[in-house]
Write a protein that holds these residues in place. Sequence first.
Motif, mmCIF file in Angstrom:
data_model
loop_
_atom_site.group_PDB
_atom_site.id
_atom_site.type_symbol
_atom_site.label_atom_id
_atom_site.label_comp_id
_atom_site.label_asym_id
_atom_site.label_seq_id
_atom_site.Cartn_x
_atom_site.Cartn_y
_atom_site.Cartn_z
ATOM 1 N N UNK A 333 -76.242 -59.964 -46.788
ATOM 2 C CA UNK A 333 -77.314 -59.267 -47.502
ATOM 3 C C UNK A 333 -77.960 -58.135 -46.712
ATOM 4 N N UNK A 334 -77.439 -57.817 -45.536
ATOM 5 C CA UNK A 334 -78.038 -56.775 -44.701
ATOM 6 C C UNK A 334 -78.152 -55.451 -45.450
ATOM 7 N N UNK A 335 -79.368 -54.895 -45.505
ATOM 8 C CA UNK A 335 -79.579 -53.603 -46.137
ATOM 9 C C UNK A 335 -79.934 -53.668 -47.605
ATOM 10 N N UNK A 336 -80.199 -54.860 -48.140
ATOM 11 C CA UNK A 336 -80.517 -54.947 -49.575
ATOM 12 C C UNK A 336 -81.876 -54.319 -49.866
ATOM 13 N N UNK A 337 -82.042 -53.785 -51.082
ATOM 14 C CA UNK A 337 -83.329 -53.210 -51.467
ATOM 15 C C UNK A 337 -83.907 -53.843 -52.722
ATOM 16 N N UNK A 338 -83.151 -54.741 -53.349
ATOM 17 C CA UNK A 338 -83.717 -55.496 -54.471
ATOM 18 C C UNK A 338 -82.912 -56.773 -54.677
ATOM 19 N N UNK A 339 -83.570 -57.736 -55.285
ATOM 20 C CA UNK A 339 -82.952 -59.028 -55.573
ATOM 21 C C UNK A 339 -83.114 -59.309 -57.054
ATOM 22 N N UNK A 340 -82.010 -59.646 -57.705
ATOM 23 C CA UNK A 340 -82.013 -59.986 -59.132
ATOM 24 C C UNK A 340 -81.831 -61.496 -59.260
ATOM 25 N N UNK A 356 -77.908 -53.196 -52.922
ATOM 26 C CA UNK A 356 -78.351 -51.997 -52.222
ATOM 27 C C UNK A 356 -78.031 -50.852 -53.178
ATOM 28 N N UNK A 357 -79.045 -50.330 -53.850
ATOM 29 C CA UNK A 357 -78.776 -49.387 -54.924
ATOM 30 C C UNK A 357 -78.031 -50.102 -56.038
ATOM 31 N N UNK A 358 -76.864 -49.594 -56.365
ATOM 32 C CA UNK A 358 -76.052 -50.227 -57.410
ATOM 33 C C UNK A 358 -74.989 -51.155 -56.841
ATOM 34 N N UNK A 359 -74.911 -51.257 -55.522
ATOM 35 C CA UNK A 359 -73.849 -52.033 -54.884
ATOM 36 C C UNK A 359 -74.273 -53.483 -54.663
ATOM 37 N N UNK A 360 -73.440 -54.405 -55.090
ATOM 38 C CA UNK A 360 -73.688 -55.826 -54.880
ATOM 39 C C UNK A 360 -73.295 -56.194 -53.457
ATOM 40 N N UNK A 361 -74.230 -56.805 -52.709
ATOM 41 C CA UNK A 361 -73.987 -57.161 -51.316
ATOM 42 C C UNK A 361 -73.725 -58.648 -51.116
ATOM 43 N N UNK A 362 -74.529 -59.473 -51.789
ATOM 44 C CA UNK A 362 -74.460 -60.915 -51.512
ATOM 45 C C UNK A 362 -75.059 -61.694 -52.669
#
Length: 406
Positions: A333-340, A356-362
């Motif tokens: 999740x490093x660098x995330x800017x929102x959580x859904x 992170x933006x539109x990219x799914x991280x974790x």
Amino acid sequence: MSTIVVIGAGQAGSSLAAGLRKLGHEGPVILIGEEPVLPYQRPPLSKKYLLGEMELERLYLRPESFYAENDIALRLGARVEAIDPAAQTLALGGETLRFDQLALTTGSVPRRLPASIGGRLEGVHEVRGLADVDAMAPEFTEGAHVLIVGGGYIGLEAAAVAASKGLKVTLVEMAERILQRVAAPETSDYFRDLHRRHGVEILEGTGLERLTGETRVTGAVLSNGRELAVDFAVVGVGIQPSTALAEAAGLEIENGIRVDAFGRTSHPAIWAAGDCASFPHGGARLRLESVPNAIDMAECVAGNMLGAGEPYVPKPWFWSDQYDVKLQIAGLNTGYDRVVTRRAAGEGPVSFWYFAGERLLAVDAMNDPRAYMVGKRLIEGGMTADPAQVADPGADLRALLKAAAR
């Protein structure tokens, strides 16, 4: 024939030695471990084994016969004193072993509380190896008061076992919230509520000033001035890579033993894998502390020691069991800017999706294996998901995969 020595008989070391044989290496393979027991899995130590729900034999990664049948020489209860990279030898209990190639799978060691604040008192336990858990298990008696120091996954798992066995549990976390280093506030909130429902007292933003007692811990003084009477303490304040042997041998160290994309250290005949190794990833360096990484990296390094030339590409995933909740984590999740948040009705499964933006991280999935598997496939495939669909409990998760693949 080429002799390969593996130092560290944990998950990575066992996997690497087995991988060498599977890939056809015919020369001697020597697996050295400091503990006097067969290589075993560590995650159940703080869960089912401590609860008394798993016997020792079930912890073993492979039966003893496997090593004999595959001509892997086990040297257990043995400590390597030094490595001489120039001579390609190592000192082992007065013996000198020569190697053509060497793999370091030395894992990690728990951070200990300083002696100055009572960290060496009897009744103060760390959770890392089998001996640690065997030593603390008799302390888990109904009605005893245990202090858990640290609100990471190790501390929370120990708290869950203690509460399940009827102990009084107080957990202190110096950071503002539990799991602050590794998870979003949503995941912290979920597990805080879970533990409090089971009677665990969680004190966040609260440090340990000192443990008290003459020879054995009998109490604790917290940073807020509160004093507690406790019967024992469990310390889970993180782990650090076991690099002392490598560092003394002159190998490059950078948040672990520094390796290239193939797992080779700064010496051409020495390799490293697992918790102890940091490798290049995404323009930076990464070190992962997980069973999947230990296995995958060890198997990749085994191939590279035999000439495969394949760079290691991690596929991070993790898990934790607490009470009747299985947490499964896919990605980093490093660098995330929102959580859904995706939540079923009532007390059903829930998952938190990091973007992170539109990219799914974790994805953090609690009792939601479908969310975990879909998230994992999306992340590993370099795909993302529509946040609105993720948040809609009526949306079919499988549709996320189909939409992302288009």
